[in-house]
Design a protein around this motif. Sequence first.
Motif, PDB file in Angstrom:
ATOM      1  N   TYR A 162       0.839  -1.197   0.000  1.00 52.83           N
ATOM      2  CA  TYR A 162       0.000   0.000   0.000  1.00 52.83           C
ATOM      3  C   TYR A 162       0.874   1.247   0.000  1.00 52.83           C
ATOM      4  CZ  TYR A 162      -4.055   2.942   0.674  1.00 52.83           C
ATOM      5  OH  TYR A 162      -5.043   3.857   0.478  1.00 52.83           O
ATOM      6  N   LEU A 164       0.438   5.241   0.515  1.00 54.24           N
ATOM      7  CA  LEU A 164      -0.474   6.264   1.012  1.00 54.24           C
ATOM      8  C   LEU A 164       0.084   7.640   0.659  1.00 54.24           C
ATOM      9  CD1 LEU A 164      -2.187   6.236   4.471  1.00 54.24           C
ATOM     10  CD2 LEU A 164      -0.958   8.267   3.737  1.00 54.24           C
ATOM     11  N   THR A 195      -7.076   2.525  13.073  1.00 55.35           N
ATOM     12  CA  THR A 195      -7.754   3.396  12.117  1.00 55.35           C
ATOM     13  C   THR A 195      -7.411   4.852  12.409  1.00 55.35           C
ATOM     14  OG1 THR A 195      -9.885   3.767  11.037  1.00 55.35           O
ATOM     15  CG2 THR A 195      -9.874   3.757  13.448  1.00 55.35           C
ATOM     16  N   CYS A 238      -0.333   4.270   9.479  1.00 54.46           N
ATOM     17  CA  CYS A 238      -1.498   4.514   8.612  1.00 54.46           C
ATOM     18  C   CYS A 238      -1.477   3.588   7.402  1.00 54.46           C
ATOM     19  CB  CYS A 238      -1.523   5.977   8.164  1.00 54.46           C
ATOM     20  SG  CYS A 238      -1.748   7.152   9.524  1.00 54.46           S
ATOM     21  N   ALA A 239      -0.320   3.432   6.764  1.00 54.27           N
ATOM     22  CA  ALA A 239      -0.218   2.519   5.625  1.00 54.27           C
ATOM     23  C   ALA A 239      -0.458   1.076   6.066  1.00 54.27           C
ATOM     24  CB  ALA A 239       1.142   2.656   4.957  1.00 54.27           C
ATOM     25  N   HIS A 241      -2.379   0.155   8.517  1.00 52.60           N
ATOM     26  CA  HIS A 241      -3.809  -0.033   8.737  1.00 52.60           C
ATOM     27  C   HIS A 241      -4.552  -0.191   7.414  1.00 52.60           C
ATOM     28  CE1 HIS A 241      -7.552   0.049  10.984  1.00 52.60           C
ATOM     29  NE2 HIS A 241      -8.030   0.774   9.982  1.00 52.60           N
ATOM     30  N   LYS A 242      -4.110   0.493   6.393  1.00 51.43           N
ATOM     31  CA  LYS A 242      -4.731   0.325   5.077  1.00 51.43           C
ATOM     32  C   LYS A 242      -4.563  -1.109   4.574  1.00 51.43           C
ATOM     33  CE  LYS A 242      -6.557   4.273   3.809  1.00 51.43           C
ATOM     34  NZ  LYS A 242      -7.991   4.377   3.393  1.00 51.43           N
ATOM     35  N   ASP A 245      -7.074  -3.203   6.443  1.00 53.22           N
ATOM     36  CA  ASP A 245      -8.388  -3.080   5.813  1.00 53.22           C
ATOM     37  C   ASP A 245      -8.471  -3.916   4.537  1.00 53.22           C
ATOM     38  OD1 ASP A 245      -9.420  -1.402   7.735  1.00 53.22           O
ATOM     39  OD2 ASP A 245      -9.085   0.447   6.598  1.00 53.22           O
ATOM     40  N   ARG A 265      -3.763   4.798  -2.643  1.00 50.40           N
ATOM     41  CA  ARG A 265      -4.841   5.686  -2.221  1.00 50.40           C
ATOM     42  C   ARG A 265      -6.215   5.041  -2.306  1.00 50.40           C
ATOM     43  NH1 ARG A 265      -4.001  11.863  -4.116  1.00 50.40           N
ATOM     44  NH2 ARG A 265      -5.618  12.004  -2.521  1.00 50.40           N
ATOM     45  N   GLY A 267      -9.494   2.458  -1.070  1.00 45.85           N
ATOM     46  CA  GLY A 267     -10.205   2.222   0.174  1.00 45.85           C
ATOM     47  C   GLY A 267     -11.174   1.066   0.062  1.00 45.85           C
ATOM     48  N   HIS A 268     -12.173   1.044   0.960  1.00 47.01           N
ATOM     49  CA  HIS A 268     -13.083  -0.094   1.055  1.00 47.01           C
ATOM     50  C   HIS A 268     -13.844  -0.353  -0.244  1.00 47.01           C
ATOM     51  CE1 HIS A 268     -12.310  -0.595   5.284  1.00 47.01           C
ATOM     52  NE2 HIS A 268     -12.664   0.653   5.545  1.00 47.01           N
ATOM     53  N   ASN A 271     -11.631  -2.016  -2.734  1.00 43.06           N
ATOM     54  CA  ASN A 271     -11.348  -3.391  -2.300  1.00 43.06           C
ATOM     55  C   ASN A 271     -12.492  -4.329  -2.684  1.00 43.06           C
ATOM     56  OD1 ASN A 271      -9.019  -2.378  -1.120  1.00 43.06           O
ATOM     57  ND2 ASN A 271      -9.882  -2.309   0.946  1.00 43.06           N
TER      58      ASN A 271
END
Length: 448
Positions: A162, A164, A195, A238-239, A241-242, A245, A265, A267-268, A271
Amino acid sequence: MLIAKRPQRTLARAAEVRGVGFFHGADVTMRFLPADPDTGVRFIRTDLPDRPSVAARVSQVIPTQRRTAVQDGPAVVELIEHVMAALAGLQIDNCLIEIDAPECPGCDGSSRVFVETLDAAGVVDQDRPRQTLTIERSFTVREGDAVLAAHPNATDGLTLSYHLDYGQDSPIGNQSFLLSLSPESFRSEVAASRTFLLEHEAKSLRAAGIGLRATEKDVLLFGPDGVVGNTLRFPDECARHKVLDMIGDLALLGMDLHGFVVAHRSGHHANASLVRKLLQSIEKEKEKEADPWAPPLPLRSDGTIDIQGILEILPHRYPMLLLDRVLELQAGRRVVGLKNVSFNEPFFQGHWPGRPIMPGVLIIEAMAQAAGILIASSVNRSGRAAVIASIDDVKLRRPVVPGDQLRIEIVAHKIKTTSASVTGVAKVGDALAAQAKIRFVMIDAPAA
């Protein structure tokens, strides 16, 4: 390609987590229960009449902001990604989750509490294989500046990356993180990552009545000067946690995934879109391989195929037909064939006079012909032929001479409408004579 790499797993005993929902602020109790093979992960709303449930599958995902939610009728469960990441990271495939609120507890914003709870409960293997999707071509999802791509991996397993980048003015600097997923790496490198959101985003959410019970200790809150009222567990948390996710959302595939997933960049929503693309590719492959007009194999009543049946399947003829009988056949998986090596074989005249030895290349050819029977058990052979594309890891272990009976055992790695790959061994008695990995491509050709 769908394969089985390991047994399915479930919990050894029940476990419980209590906490507060980040978005709705309700007190939540979750009970994790063992489940039968092929159950998957299913949430049960114990607070609703008749205890409705919803499967943790991408087909049940509903649009939500900043989280992943699933719904089946009255059963809605939100913020499932951290729970799903813990289950997937620990390779827990079958689990019933009783929950008495519309969202999972936020805990500390990571998967750590869930991992500790599940580890304490223990995990057991089950007597059913776990399906794995191995990515064989690239898939890409683009949403504005966000890109999410899944590629074939050089090794078995799932690798996630990931990057970010929220721009130069963001208090969260550029970060990148790469993970080769295993239960050990998930526990140590990802599970504790929390998060995060920007301070002005938190104020807007609270103004809308969302997240009123969440504090700076529950999530990573970034102000203009960095983290507010908390400290980072990792410089690139942060990366990380991505990636957490991503693991949770990719678990909605309902099977293991082997490949290299790269995100920028995303997100859910992206995904979930990738998971849908992967499932669509499986269905398309099944449609290609399901041919109701494929002629049945000429199996005898005892499950073998004699020489007449082999002549129906293979285009080879004298002097290049090197298979006399098929002893066992598990369609699409395994075949055992027999070659009786006689002194009358034409190649013995020149290989060699006075010391007849079957050429190693013809042993490999006999293995390829047995593989042709195996391929014909899975795809329509009418007007098609399997042609050798490559041969690797060849080893010739002992000479094969007149009077020997060559037992050929072939195991499929993949069989598709356009290509196939197998591993084979040839034995004389219990002694290994030859082994090889063979890859085929399918071409148009007259039927045998």
